[in-house]
Write a protein that holds these residues in place. Structure first.
Motif, short mmCIF file in Angstrom:
data_model
loop_
_atom_site.label_atom_id
_atom_site.label_comp_id
_atom_site.label_asym_id
_atom_site.label_seq_id
_atom_site.Cartn_x
_atom_site.Cartn_y
_atom_site.Cartn_z
N ASN A 48 0.80 -1.23 0.00
CA ASN A 48 0.00 0.00 0.00
C ASN A 48 0.83 1.27 0.00
O ASN A 48 0.62 2.15 -0.83
CB ASN A 48 -0.94 0.01 1.21
CG ASN A 48 -1.93 -1.12 1.17
OD1 ASN A 48 -2.55 -1.36 0.15
ND2 ASN A 48 -2.05 -1.84 2.26
N LEU A 49 1.75 1.38 0.92
CA LEU A 49 2.47 2.64 1.11
C LEU A 49 3.48 2.91 -0.01
O LEU A 49 3.55 4.02 -0.53
CB LEU A 49 3.17 2.63 2.47
CG LEU A 49 3.69 3.95 2.96
CD1 LEU A 49 2.55 4.94 3.10
CD2 LEU A 49 4.40 3.79 4.28
N VAL A 50 4.25 1.91 -0.41
CA VAL A 50 5.27 2.11 -1.44
C VAL A 50 4.65 2.53 -2.77
O VAL A 50 5.11 3.50 -3.38
CB VAL A 50 6.18 0.87 -1.57
CG1 VAL A 50 7.10 0.99 -2.77
CG2 VAL A 50 7.00 0.67 -0.30
N PRO A 51 3.59 1.85 -3.26
CA PRO A 51 3.00 2.32 -4.52
C PRO A 51 2.42 3.73 -4.43
O PRO A 51 2.54 4.51 -5.39
CB PRO A 51 1.89 1.30 -4.82
CG PRO A 51 2.30 0.08 -4.09
CD PRO A 51 3.00 0.55 -2.87
N LEU A 52 1.83 4.08 -3.30
CA LEU A 52 1.30 5.44 -3.15
C LEU A 52 2.41 6.47 -3.15
O LEU A 52 2.28 7.55 -3.74
CB LEU A 52 0.46 5.55 -1.87
CG LEU A 52 -0.91 4.90 -1.93
CD1 LEU A 52 -1.58 4.97 -0.56
CD2 LEU A 52 -1.77 5.58 -2.96
N LEU A 53 3.51 6.17 -2.48
CA LEU A 53 4.64 7.09 -2.48
C LEU A 53 5.25 7.23 -3.87
O LEU A 53 5.63 8.32 -4.29
CB LEU A 53 5.71 6.63 -1.48
CG LEU A 53 5.36 6.81 -0.01
CD1 LEU A 53 6.43 6.19 0.87
CD2 LEU A 53 5.17 8.27 0.32
N LEU A 54 5.34 6.12 -4.61
CA LEU A 54 5.86 6.19 -5.97
C LEU A 54 4.96 7.03 -6.87
O LEU A 54 5.44 7.82 -7.68
CB LEU A 54 6.02 4.79 -6.55
CG LEU A 54 7.14 3.95 -5.96
CD1 LEU A 54 7.10 2.56 -6.55
CD2 LEU A 54 8.47 4.60 -6.18
N LEU A 55 3.66 6.88 -6.71
CA LEU A 55 2.73 7.68 -7.49
C LEU A 55 2.87 9.16 -7.14
O LEU A 55 2.90 10.01 -8.03
CB LEU A 55 1.29 7.21 -7.23
CG LEU A 55 0.20 7.99 -7.95
CD1 LEU A 55 0.34 7.83 -9.45
CD2 LEU A 55 -1.16 7.52 -7.48
N ALA A 56 3.00 9.46 -5.85
CA ALA A 56 3.16 10.85 -5.43
C ALA A 56 4.46 11.45 -5.98
O ALA A 56 4.47 12.59 -6.46
CB ALA A 56 3.13 10.94 -3.91
N VAL A 57 5.54 10.69 -5.94
CA VAL A 57 6.82 11.18 -6.46
C VAL A 57 6.73 11.40 -7.97
O VAL A 57 7.21 12.41 -8.49
CB VAL A 57 7.96 10.19 -6.11
CG1 VAL A 57 9.22 10.49 -6.91
CG2 VAL A 57 8.26 10.24 -4.63
N ALA A 58 6.10 10.47 -8.69
CA ALA A 58 5.97 10.62 -10.14
C ALA A 58 5.15 11.86 -10.50
O ALA A 58 5.53 12.63 -11.38
CB ALA A 58 5.31 9.37 -10.73
N LEU A 59 4.04 12.06 -9.80
CA LEU A 59 3.22 13.24 -10.07
C LEU A 59 3.97 14.53 -9.72
O LEU A 59 3.89 15.52 -10.45
CB LEU A 59 1.91 13.16 -9.30
CG LEU A 59 0.93 12.09 -9.78
CD1 LEU A 59 -0.27 12.01 -8.86
CD2 LEU A 59 0.50 12.37 -11.20
N LEU A 60 4.71 14.51 -8.63
CA LEU A 60 5.48 15.68 -8.23
C LEU A 60 6.57 16.00 -9.25
O LEU A 60 6.78 17.16 -9.61
CB LEU A 60 6.09 15.44 -6.85
CG LEU A 60 6.74 16.63 -6.18
CD1 LEU A 60 5.70 17.71 -5.89
CD2 LEU A 60 7.42 16.22 -4.89
#
Length: 90
Positions: free
Chosen positions: A28-40
């Motif tokens: 859960n946490l790692v994919p959400l963080l990766l998505l946030a980093v990609a969008l940022l």
């Protein structure tokens, strides 16, 4: 009655551990963080045409992902060490 049920439930487990937390973080946490980093990265550099800056930041993200991968696997460090040692064996 309640105490007996709690003891029975506690004994059914194989012991205390962090497996559930580790699995939750990985799923859960790692994919959400990766998505946030990609969008940022897309938002900060992609719109301004700063492609080189985005790639520098992306290199840092790749290094961080490699460190996370080493941290969550059990024998990755040993396997990498054996691979490096095999490069120098005759």
């Amino acid at each position: 009655m309640l105490t007996t049920a709690l003891i029975t439930l506690a004994q059914d487990q194989k012991g205390l551990g962090t497996g559930g937390v580790r699995d939750w973080i990985l799923n859960n946490l790692v994919p959400l963080l990766l998505l946030a980093v990609a969008l940022l990265l897309l938002w900060l550099g992609g719109g301004k045409g700063d492609n080189a800056g985005v790639m520098r930041r992306l290199a840092g993200v790749v290094v961080a992902l490699a460190i996370i991968g080493l941290a969550v696997t059990t024998s990755a460090g040993k396997d990498i060490g054996e691979w490096i040692a095999s490069l120098f064996r005759a």
